[in-house]
Design a protein around this motif. Structure first.
Motif, PDB file in Angstrom:
ATOM      1  N   MET A 181      29.722  46.144  38.331  1.00 18.69           N
ATOM      2  CA  MET A 181      31.050  46.108  37.728  1.00 18.69           C
ATOM      3  C   MET A 181      31.550  47.530  37.472  1.00 18.69           C
ATOM      4  N   ILE A 182      30.715  48.358  36.891  1.00 17.11           N
ATOM      5  CA  ILE A 182      31.102  49.742  36.598  1.00 17.11           C
ATOM      6  C   ILE A 182      31.287  50.538  37.885  1.00 17.11           C
ATOM      7  N   GLN A 212      34.657  49.542  39.389  1.00 13.33           N
ATOM      8  CA  GLN A 212      35.745  50.084  38.577  1.00 13.33           C
ATOM      9  C   GLN A 212      35.885  51.588  38.770  1.00 13.33           C
ATOM     10  N   SER A 213      34.764  52.276  38.976  1.00 16.25           N
ATOM     11  CA  SER A 213      34.822  53.728  39.146  1.00 16.25           C
ATOM     12  C   SER A 213      35.455  54.121  40.473  1.00 16.25           C
ATOM     13  N   ASP A 233      37.822  52.137  42.172  1.00 18.47           N
ATOM     14  CA  ASP A 233      39.234  51.769  42.047  1.00 18.47           C
ATOM     15  C   ASP A 233      39.283  50.538  41.153  1.00 18.47           C
ATOM     16  N   TYR A 234      39.923  50.652  40.001  1.00 22.67           N
ATOM     17  CA  TYR A 234      39.928  49.540  39.062  1.00 22.67           C
ATOM     18  C   TYR A 234      40.561  48.291  39.663  1.00 22.67           C
ATOM     19  N   TRP A 291      38.104  45.752  40.892  1.00 25.85           N
ATOM     20  CA  TRP A 291      37.587  44.835  39.880  1.00 25.85           C
ATOM     21  C   TRP A 291      38.608  43.731  39.582  1.00 25.85           C
ATOM     22  N   ASP A 292      39.877  44.086  39.558  1.00 26.08           N
ATOM     23  CA  ASP A 292      40.917  43.069  39.358  1.00 26.08           C
ATOM     24  C   ASP A 292      40.862  42.002  40.449  1.00 26.08           C
TER      25      ASP A 292
END
Length: 174
Positions: free
Chosen positions: A24-25, A28-29, A31-32, A35-36
Motif C-alpha cells: 500500500m505504501i 502510494q509513494s 502515485d497516490y 492506490w485510488d
C-alpha cells in the motif's frame, strides 16, 4: 537482506498483513492515484449498446479515460510482479487491480465475517496483553507490535498514546 525502494515487496503466501501494508505504501509513494484505483476500482471507458454496456473502442477514449486505463495497467503490473507463481495463479484471471487486491484479501484474510472474528481475537489479545514472566523487553515489544500491526492491517488503528499506556501497564511491577 534489505529491500530495494524501487521494487515492490515480494509476496509468496507468507506474512500477508506485512506485505499488504508495505505494498500500500509502495503504491502510494509512486502515485497516490494508483492506490485510488485499487480502492475504488478503475474507470473503464464504456458505451451503451442497446440494453448493455460494452467497452468503448480505444481510439474513441478521451485523454482522461486513457490515463485511467493506464493507471490501472501500471498498478496491475506492480501487483503482479510482486507475486510469486502460486499467488499469481490465484489472481491471474482478474481484470483489474481492485479485483486482484480484493481477491488476495479474501484468500489471506477471509470474508468480512472471518475478518471480524480475527479483529475480535486481536482486540482480545491486545486487551489481555501482559509481559510474560520469562520474556525480555525486546521480545515483549515485538509480540505487542505484531498484534498492533495486524490490527492496523485490518483497518483498526490505535492511537499512539493508548499504545504507550498499554505497554507501560503491561510491564511487571519489578
Amino acid at each position: 537482506m534489505s529491500q530495494s525502494i524501487d521494487k515492490p515487496s515480494y509476496f509468496n503466501d507468507a506474512h500477508y498483513s506485512h506485505w499488504k501494508n508495505r505494498m500500500m505504501i509502495f503504491l502510494q509513494s509512486i502515485d497516490y492515484m494508483l492506490w485510488d484505483i485499487i480502492e475504488d476500482g478503475p474507470t473503464i471507458p464504456m458505451k451503451r449498446v442497446g440494453e448493455t454496456q460494452v467497452l468503448m473502442e480505444r481510439h474513441k477514449w478521451s485523454n482522461q479515460e486513457r490515463n485511467q486505463v493506464q493507471l490501472n495497467a501500471k498498478a496491475m503490473h506492480i501487483l503482479l510482479c510482486a507475486l510469486g507463481p502460486e499467488e499469481f495463479a490465484k489472481v491471474s484471471s482478474c481484470d483489474n487491480t481492485k479485483e486482484i487486491w480484493d481477491k488476495l484479501g479474501v484468500i489471506h484474510e477471509g470474508t468480512n465475517e472471518v475478518k471480524e472474528t480475527n479483529i475480535g481475537l486481536l482486540n482480545l489479545n491486545y486487551e489481555n496483553f501482559k509481559m510474560d514472566p520469562n520474556e525480555d523487553i525486546k521480545a515483549m515489544f515485538n509480540r505487542f507490535s505484531t498484534i498492533v500491526n495486524e490490527l492496523k492491517g485490518f483497518g483498526e488503528a490505535i492511537l499512539e498514546d493508548k499504545l504507550v499506556r498499554k505497554l507501560i501497564y503491561s510491564l511487571p511491577e519489578s
